[in-house]
Design a protein around this motif. Structure first.
Motif, short mmCIF file in Angstrom:
data_model
loop_
_atom_site.label_atom_id
_atom_site.label_comp_id
_atom_site.label_asym_id
_atom_site.label_seq_id
_atom_site.Cartn_x
_atom_site.Cartn_y
_atom_site.Cartn_z
N PRO A 159 -3.19 7.13 2.71
CA PRO A 159 -2.26 6.06 3.08
C PRO A 159 -2.95 5.01 3.94
CG PRO A 159 -1.81 8.03 4.36
CD PRO A 159 -2.86 8.41 3.37
N LEU A 160 -2.68 3.75 3.62
CA LEU A 160 -3.24 2.63 4.37
C LEU A 160 -2.19 1.97 5.26
CD1 LEU A 160 -5.28 0.94 1.50
CD2 LEU A 160 -6.12 2.58 3.21
N PHE A 161 -0.93 2.08 4.85
CA PHE A 161 0.15 1.38 5.54
C PHE A 161 1.47 2.02 5.15
CE2 PHE A 161 3.51 -1.85 5.14
CZ PHE A 161 3.57 -2.31 6.45
N SER A 162 2.38 2.12 6.11
CA SER A 162 3.73 2.61 5.79
C SER A 162 4.73 1.91 6.69
CB SER A 162 3.83 4.13 5.95
OG SER A 162 3.57 4.52 7.28
N GLU A 163 5.94 1.74 6.17
CA GLU A 163 6.99 1.08 6.93
C GLU A 163 8.35 1.52 6.42
OE1 GLU A 163 7.42 -3.14 6.34
OE2 GLU A 163 6.89 -3.01 4.21
N ALA A 164 9.34 1.43 7.29
CA ALA A 164 10.74 1.62 6.91
C ALA A 164 11.34 0.24 6.69
CB ALA A 164 11.50 2.37 8.00
N VAL A 165 11.84 0.00 5.48
CA VAL A 165 12.45 -1.29 5.14
C VAL A 165 13.96 -1.15 5.33
CG1 VAL A 165 12.74 -3.04 3.36
CG2 VAL A 165 10.61 -1.72 3.48
#
Length: 229
Positions: A159-165
């Motif tokens: 994983p390079l990036f994660s977010e909650a939208v």
């Protein structure tokens, strides 16, 4: 690059969008043309199985004062106790194992999980611990306290990036639902993928009255994916 799951096979060198069970898992694949050509020419295609599973109310036994989870407590109507909880954990791990071939899937999107605690029990206290799974999960504002999550095998996905939208309804500001989980990463050290794990508002309360909320969740997802494309 060929991505496999129980329903779909993907051809190499093509940007793909995958929809599983009413847009529960959405994947963008950006192919590395040279690397994939070498794999195919060498008769050694790279395979990755990606799955989605609605675990249907994977709750712990503890009462969360900030969520409506009383149904899944020892005193609640389901009389939810440790025996029932660990039986569900055991059954869930067996399903995930069965989704694979020589091993469980590289990536698994999940919905209807209560918190990180239940995910850690699933990943680290069952035979899944032998497959180097890691967890990506954010607490969402859903009133029942259920979230979406992503499990991935750390030796096969980076994983390079994660977010909650967030999905915030302008026409019903008091309503709360699950966030959309967006994860960007490198699959099999070859391709960059964007994964969106969704669990849109249910039809509880009637089909027609809840359509606007699902439509709005779709708009949020489309805006996010359009920004990537």
């Amino acid at each position: 690059m060929i991505i496999q799951n129980p329903t779909y096979n993907f051809l190499p060198n093509v940007k793909q969008i995958l929809f599983l069970t009413f847009i529960t898992l959405l994947i963008f694949l950006f192919g590395n043309r040279d690397g994939m050509s070498q794999n195919i020419a060498g008769n050694n295609p790279v395979n990755a199985r990606i799955a989605f599973y609605n675990v249907e109310n994977l709750f712990d036994v503890y009462d969360d004062s900030l969520a409506r989870d009383e149904e899944f407590t020892p005193e609640g109507p389901r009389h939810w106790n440790n025996n029932k909880f660990y039986k569900k954990i055991n059954n869930t791990y067996k399903v995930i194992m069965a989704l694979g071939e020589s091993g469980p899937p590289v990536i698994v999107g999940l919905c209807e999980i209560e918190n990180r605690f239940v995910l850690e029990k699933l990943v680290y206290d069952t035979p899944l611990k032998n497959f180097n799974y890691r967890i990506i999960q954010f607490e969402s504002p859903d009133r029942r306290g259920i979230d979406v999550a992503l499990l991935y095998r750390a030796n096969l996905f980076e994983p390079l990036f994660s977010e909650a939208v967030p999905v915030l309804f302008p026409f019903d500001t008091a309503s709360r639902t699950r966030d959309i989980l967006h994860v960007k990463g490198v699959l099999l050290n070859t391709d960059t993928v964007h994964i969106f794990v969704n669990h849109w508002p249910s039809r509880y309360g009637g089909y027609l009255p809840t359509v606007p909320k699902r439509n709005y969740a779709a708009q949020v997802l489309k805006a996010k994916t359009d920004s990537i494309l």
